[in-house]
Design an enzyme around this catalytic site. Structure first.
Site, PDB file in Angstrom:
ATOM      1  N   SER A  18      61.468  72.417  -8.151  1.00 39.28           N
ATOM      2  CA  SER A  18      62.275  71.379  -7.493  1.00 39.28           C
ATOM      3  C   SER A  18      62.207  70.001  -8.138  1.00 39.28           C
ATOM      4  O   SER A  18      63.191  69.256  -8.106  1.00 39.28           O
ATOM      5  CB  SER A  18      61.896  71.269  -6.014  1.00 39.28           C
ATOM      6  N   ASP A 221      56.772  63.111   1.288  1.00 37.91           N
ATOM      7  CA  ASP A 221      56.214  64.467   1.383  1.00 37.91           C
ATOM      8  C   ASP A 221      55.048  64.690   0.419  1.00 37.91           C
ATOM      9  O   ASP A 221      54.405  65.735   0.446  1.00 37.91           O
ATOM     10  CB  ASP A 221      57.295  65.520   1.146  1.00 37.91           C
ATOM     11  N   HIS A 224      57.431  65.485  -4.018  1.00 36.90           N
ATOM     12  CA  HIS A 224      58.613  65.263  -4.856  1.00 36.90           C
ATOM     13  C   HIS A 224      58.706  63.829  -5.359  1.00 36.90           C
ATOM     14  O   HIS A 224      58.365  62.885  -4.648  1.00 36.90           O
ATOM     15  CB  HIS A 224      59.879  65.626  -4.068  1.00 36.90           C
TER      16      HIS A 224
END
Length: 249
Positions: A18, A221, A224
């Site tokens: 990601s 989070d 990321h």
């Protein structure tokens, strides 16, 4: 597009999870209870006529954020490092910069082994990208966060990554293909994260360099990269390519 397709193309493959496909600017919409991209495109990530991307349908098209939207389809994509990389590189090379997005969020390195769907799709897309001309000049790799959940996976990372490099070079017929990998900046377990980082920083193979993401700002989070960090990372990857590989190609 026919005219563009026949121009000189310098092609880069982007793979991993990601943080490569990009979550910069992806925010939670409390009204819809889902994550959405804020659609903020930094100056360094603006589209340019000389930057193309290979779509999921294997067609060249003008590149713009979200670069991985039709590849990493299970989560909302935002800003990643691809466009800032491409804009930095295009100023130093002639012709078209072709981007081949392949990254998929939440994937472990074992899912990128030869024979697995992600690996085979990456190779297929890479081969398709040169069918109408152009050359693949690098594989950019940002992955490893998913391998920080257990010590066993972390311990196996270096061997798995070295095998991936060997396989992709063989399958593309590019024995000296430049590989620029990113040392992860986040993970699920601190000890395992350090083990994976150690593996990434210690890979000692020809034409493999490592860019360290540690120190770049993370989102709430703690996994990321922020939009600003993704822009910086793209520039760091471009610097690594131009310093280590551009002159020799």
């Amino acid at each position: 597009m026919e005219e563009v397709a026949q121009s000189t193309k310098t092609i880069f493959v982007f793979a991993g999870q990601s943080n490569m496909s990009g979550r910069g600017g992806v925010i939670k919409d409390s009204h819809k209870n889902q994550k959405l991209w804020d659609r903020v495109v930094p100056l360094e990530c603006q589209p340019h006529p000389n930057i193309l991307r290979l779509s999921a349908k294997l067609k060249w098209e003008p590149a713009s954020e979200q670069i991985h939207a039709d590849i990493d389809t299970k989560k909302e994509c935002g800003v990643g490092p691809c466009m800032s990389f491409a804009n930095a590189v295009r100023e130093r090379i002639t012709g078209i910069v072709g981007l081949v997005p392949c990254a998929v969020g939440g994937t472990a390195i074992k899912e990128w082994a030869r024979g697995e769907e992600l690996y085979e799709n990456m190779v297929k897309r890479a081969k398709e990208s040169v069918k109408d001309g152009g050359e693949i000049k690098g594989l950019l790799w940002f992955q490893g966060e998913s391998d920080t959940s257990t010590q066993i996976e972390a311990d196996a990372y270096q061997g798995n990554m070295e095998k991936l490099i060997e396989n992709v070079r063989e399958d593309l017929g590019l024995p000296s293909l430049p590989i620029i990998q990113v040392a992860i900046a986040s993970g699920l377990d601190d000890n395992c994260m350090e083990k994976v980082r150690e593996a990434q920083l210690n890979i000692n193979l020809p034409n493999v360099v490592c860019v360290d993401a540690k120190g770049l700002d993370l989102k709430e989070d703690h996994l990321h990269l922020t939009t600003e960090s993704q822009v910086k990372l793209g520039n760091m990857l471009a610097d690594a390519y131009l310093k280590h590989f551009a002159a020799s190609q």
